[in-house]
Scaffold this active site. Structure first.
Site, PDB file in Angstrom:
ATOM      1  N   LYS A   1       0.851  -1.193   0.000  1.00 30.38           N
ATOM      2  CA  LYS A   1       0.000   0.000   0.000  1.00 30.38           C
ATOM      3  C   LYS A   1       0.888   1.245   0.000  1.00 30.38           C
ATOM      4  O   LYS A   1       1.048   1.936   0.997  1.00 30.38           O
ATOM      5  CB  LYS A   1      -0.925  -0.024   1.218  1.00 30.38           C
ATOM      6  CG  LYS A   1      -2.178   0.830   1.075  1.00 30.38           C
ATOM      7  CD  LYS A   1      -3.126   0.541   2.225  1.00 30.38           C
ATOM      8  CE  LYS A   1      -4.356   1.424   2.187  1.00 30.38           C
ATOM      9  NZ  LYS A   1      -5.264   1.074   1.091  1.00 30.38           N
TER      10      LYS A   1
ATOM     11  N   GLU B   1      -8.631  -5.600  -8.953  1.00 28.44           N
ATOM     12  CA  GLU B   1      -9.284  -4.857  -7.883  1.00 28.44           C
ATOM     13  C   GLU B   1      -9.781  -3.543  -8.456  1.00 28.44           C
ATOM     14  O   GLU B   1      -9.753  -3.340  -9.678  1.00 28.44           O
ATOM     15  CB  GLU B   1      -8.317  -4.632  -6.713  1.00 28.44           C
ATOM     16  CG  GLU B   1      -7.028  -3.930  -7.113  1.00 28.44           C
ATOM     17  CD  GLU B   1      -6.010  -3.846  -5.983  1.00 28.44           C
ATOM     18  OE1 GLU B   1      -6.327  -4.290  -4.877  1.00 28.44           O
ATOM     19  OE2 GLU B   1      -4.917  -3.315  -6.233  1.00 28.44           O
TER      20      GLU B   1
ATOM     21  N   LEU C   1      -4.237  -5.591  -3.395  1.00 28.23           N
ATOM     22  CA  LEU C   1      -3.981  -5.262  -1.996  1.00 28.23           C
ATOM     23  C   LEU C   1      -4.817  -6.192  -1.119  1.00 28.23           C
ATOM     24  O   LEU C   1      -6.013  -6.350  -1.373  1.00 28.23           O
ATOM     25  CB  LEU C   1      -4.355  -3.814  -1.704  1.00 28.23           C
ATOM     26  CG  LEU C   1      -4.097  -3.365  -0.265  1.00 28.23           C
ATOM     27  CD1 LEU C   1      -2.618  -3.131  -0.034  1.00 28.23           C
ATOM     28  CD2 LEU C   1      -4.890  -2.114   0.070  1.00 28.23           C
TER      29      LEU C   1
END
Length: 284
Positions: free
Chosen positions: A143, A176, A200
């Site tokens: 991240k 995602e 993530l």
């Protein structure tokens, strides 16, 4: 306080805060962040977020300026200074301060914290999606602050009148969203991408999986394609900002709507967990 900014021990209203230009975040986006919701002055899933935060920093070899316990105590202390207990709690660590040089700056990183008012959506209102090819870097499991591709995708979604963008890779694998995880209901089963280096590992995603298992809903953590996304019985989007949203449109075409009772069962359970976990007083 209505808002709060924190930088290496100094704090105040956000618009009163400043940072040195030589903070490496200004040059390279050289840092990692995490964030999550707070309700009734109780930060939701704090241990899980802190673990991920420290893991991201470790993967980039950033020296943390605090321990996990010290950061948790600091965050719980800072939320008490706010006028409202319904907040979005954001924190990041950058590699430090120094003249622009690609070589690492030595010493501990710089700790930032921001607190702003935010209420979690109850997930009852559908959202609309678009798809966009996933051309981001191949370390999506970290991240980092290097979010330009996500920013551009989010802007495209806004310009299309949508709330989020779904990334896919060449060949059609769905990964995602620009700032969320995306999942589908297929044959009464939750399908969600595996936690490899292309997504993530979302905290809200983990809570979704655990909730489905508690509800005896099968879970399949394998990659799915754009075609499967379009044909899904339901499409779910989860993030630390919005624990469970559902989509009724992708690329201008209707999607989902085939398992409304199952969708409501999942949504209700997740929101109930959030309310129960944040219903007490702040930790002493």
């Amino acid at each position: 306080m209505k808002t709060l900014g924190y930088y290496n021990g100094t704090f105040g209203e956000l618009d009163e805060m400043s940072i040195p230009m030589n903070d490496r975040v200004c040059w390279f986006g050289d840092g990692v962040y995490d964030a999550g919701p707070c309700r009734n002055y109780h930060i939701f899933a704090l241990n899980e977020h802190i673990d991920r935060f420290f893991n991201s920093a470790g993967l980039l070899k950033i020296q943390m300026p605090v321990t996990k316990t010290e950061l948790k105590d600091l965050l719980n202390e800072l939320v008490q200074k706010m006028d409202s207990g319904d907040l979005f709690v954001y924190y990041q660590v950058t590699r430090g301060t120094g003249a622009r040089n690609h070589v690492f700056t030595e010493g501990p990183g710089n700790l930032w914290i921001t607190l702003t008012h935010q209420e979690i959506s109850d997930g009852k209102t559908p959202i609309r999606l678009i798809t966009t090819e996933d051309t981001r870097f191949y370390h999506c499991n970290i991240k980092t602050l290097n979010l330009i591709p996500s920013v551009m995708a989010a802007q495209r979604a806004k310009e299309a009148g949508c709330q989020e963008a779904v990334f896919y890779r060449p060949g059609g694998r769905v990964t995602e969203c620009a700032h969320s995880n995306v999942h589908i209901i297929q044959d009464g089963m939750l399908r969600t991408a595996p936690t490899d280096n292309l997504i993530l590992p979302g905290i809200a995603r983990a809570h979704l999986i655990r909730t489905c298992k508690k509800l005896c809903i099968p879970v399949n953590e394998t990659a799915f394609t754009l075609d499967e996304l379009y044909a899904a019985e339901e499409v779910l989007v989860t993030s630390s900002s919005n624990l469970c949203l559902w989509a009724n449109e992708i690329d201008g075409k209707p999607v989902g709507g085939k398992q409304p009772e199952l969708l409501e069962k999942i949504r209700g359970a997740l929101i109930t967990e959030f309310h129960e976990a944040t219903n007490g007083c702040a930790p002493v």
